[in-house]
Design a protein around this motif. Sequence first.
Motif, PDB file in Angstrom:
ATOM      1  N   LYS A  25      92.805   1.238 -32.523  1.00 15.38           N
ATOM      2  CA  LYS A  25      93.398  -0.075 -33.003  1.00 15.38           C
ATOM      3  C   LYS A  25      92.883  -0.395 -31.042  1.00 15.38           C
ATOM      4  CE  LYS A  25      93.986  -0.471 -37.119  1.00 15.38           C
ATOM      5  NZ  LYS A  25      95.413  -1.758 -38.163  1.00 15.38           N
ATOM      6  N   GLN A  26      92.346  -1.213 -31.187  1.00 17.52           N
ATOM      7  CA  GLN A  26      92.306  -1.440 -29.167  1.00 17.52           C
ATOM      8  C   GLN A  26      92.330  -3.277 -29.119  1.00 17.52           C
ATOM      9  OE1 GLN A  26      89.063   0.699 -28.029  1.00 17.52           O
ATOM     10  NE2 GLN A  26      88.870   2.611 -28.581  1.00 17.52           N
ATOM     11  N   VAL A  64      87.775  -0.920 -32.556  1.00 14.72           N
ATOM     12  CA  VAL A  64      88.520   0.076 -33.371  1.00 14.72           C
ATOM     13  C   VAL A  64      87.788   1.040 -33.328  1.00 14.72           C
ATOM     14  CG1 VAL A  64      89.696   1.331 -35.568  1.00 14.72           C
ATOM     15  CG2 VAL A  64      89.946  -1.383 -35.484  1.00 14.72           C
ATOM     16  N   GLY A  81      93.727  -6.237 -31.758  1.00 13.21           N
ATOM     17  CA  GLY A  81      93.257  -5.263 -32.495  1.00 13.21           C
ATOM     18  C   GLY A  81      92.120  -4.737 -33.758  1.00 13.21           C
ATOM     19  N   LYS A  82      91.612  -6.309 -32.953  1.00 19.06           N
ATOM     20  CA  LYS A  82      89.638  -5.623 -34.364  1.00 19.06           C
ATOM     21  C   LYS A  82      88.610  -4.955 -33.334  1.00 19.06           C
ATOM     22  CE  LYS A  82      90.351 -10.112 -35.553  1.00 19.06           C
ATOM     23  NZ  LYS A  82      89.843 -11.107 -36.929  1.00 19.06           N
ATOM     24  N   GLU A 120      92.725  -0.474 -46.166  1.00 19.78           N
ATOM     25  CA  GLU A 120      91.530  -0.623 -44.956  1.00 19.78           C
ATOM     26  C   GLU A 120      90.857   0.510 -44.290  1.00 19.78           C
ATOM     27  OE1 GLU A 120      93.614   0.201 -39.814  1.00 19.78           O
ATOM     28  OE2 GLU A 120      95.022   0.133 -41.710  1.00 19.78           O
ATOM     29  N   ARG A 134     100.462   0.706 -33.656  1.00 15.86           N
ATOM     30  CA  ARG A 134      99.155   0.403 -33.895  1.00 15.86           C
ATOM     31  C   ARG A 134      97.767   1.661 -35.481  1.00 15.86           C
ATOM     32  NH1 ARG A 134      96.778  -4.649 -31.252  1.00 15.86           N
ATOM     33  NH2 ARG A 134      95.639  -2.791 -29.935  1.00 15.86           N
ATOM     34  N   ASP A 135      98.235   1.686 -34.319  1.00 13.90           N
ATOM     35  CA  ASP A 135      97.050   3.561 -34.560  1.00 13.90           C
ATOM     36  C   ASP A 135      97.597   4.036 -35.718  1.00 13.90           C
ATOM     37  OD1 ASP A 135      95.951   2.616 -32.561  1.00 13.90           O
ATOM     38  OD2 ASP A 135      97.137   4.669 -31.125  1.00 13.90           O
TER      39      ASP A 135
END
Length: 127
Positions: free
Chosen positions: A56-57, A64, A61-62, A22, A41-42
């Motif tokens: 990830k926002q 970042v 979550g695209k 990643e 997700r973080d």
Amino acid sequence: MGLLDGLMGNATKADINEVEKELEVIIAENEKIELAFKLVRDLIVFTNTRLILIDKQGMTGKKVEYLSVPYKSISRFSIETAGHFDLDAELKIWISSAIEPTISKQFRKDKSIYDVQKALASYVAKP
């Protein structure tokens, strides 16, 4: 319990191979990922040279944010454990001579905040 812990907001150790894949686009040539924790997700990633906080926002979550903090820039840090009525624990990190904490991460009432604190202590104390 990994998936359930993640959904509950508990930090769990992340698979280093997955994290390397990643983060391959932002990791320096001689940098090595040594430890990582997943928080929903973080990610909180410890490399041999810096701390990387991945946020990830959005719904997908695209979008970042990658916050890189060299260990030498961390002046102090603290943890606040959860209580009976306050179910959240909190990690705070101060950068250089900042008066207020620059970084603040929330954890659910679990023991993983101690693992993150131990890792942070060992990396910040490295010469």
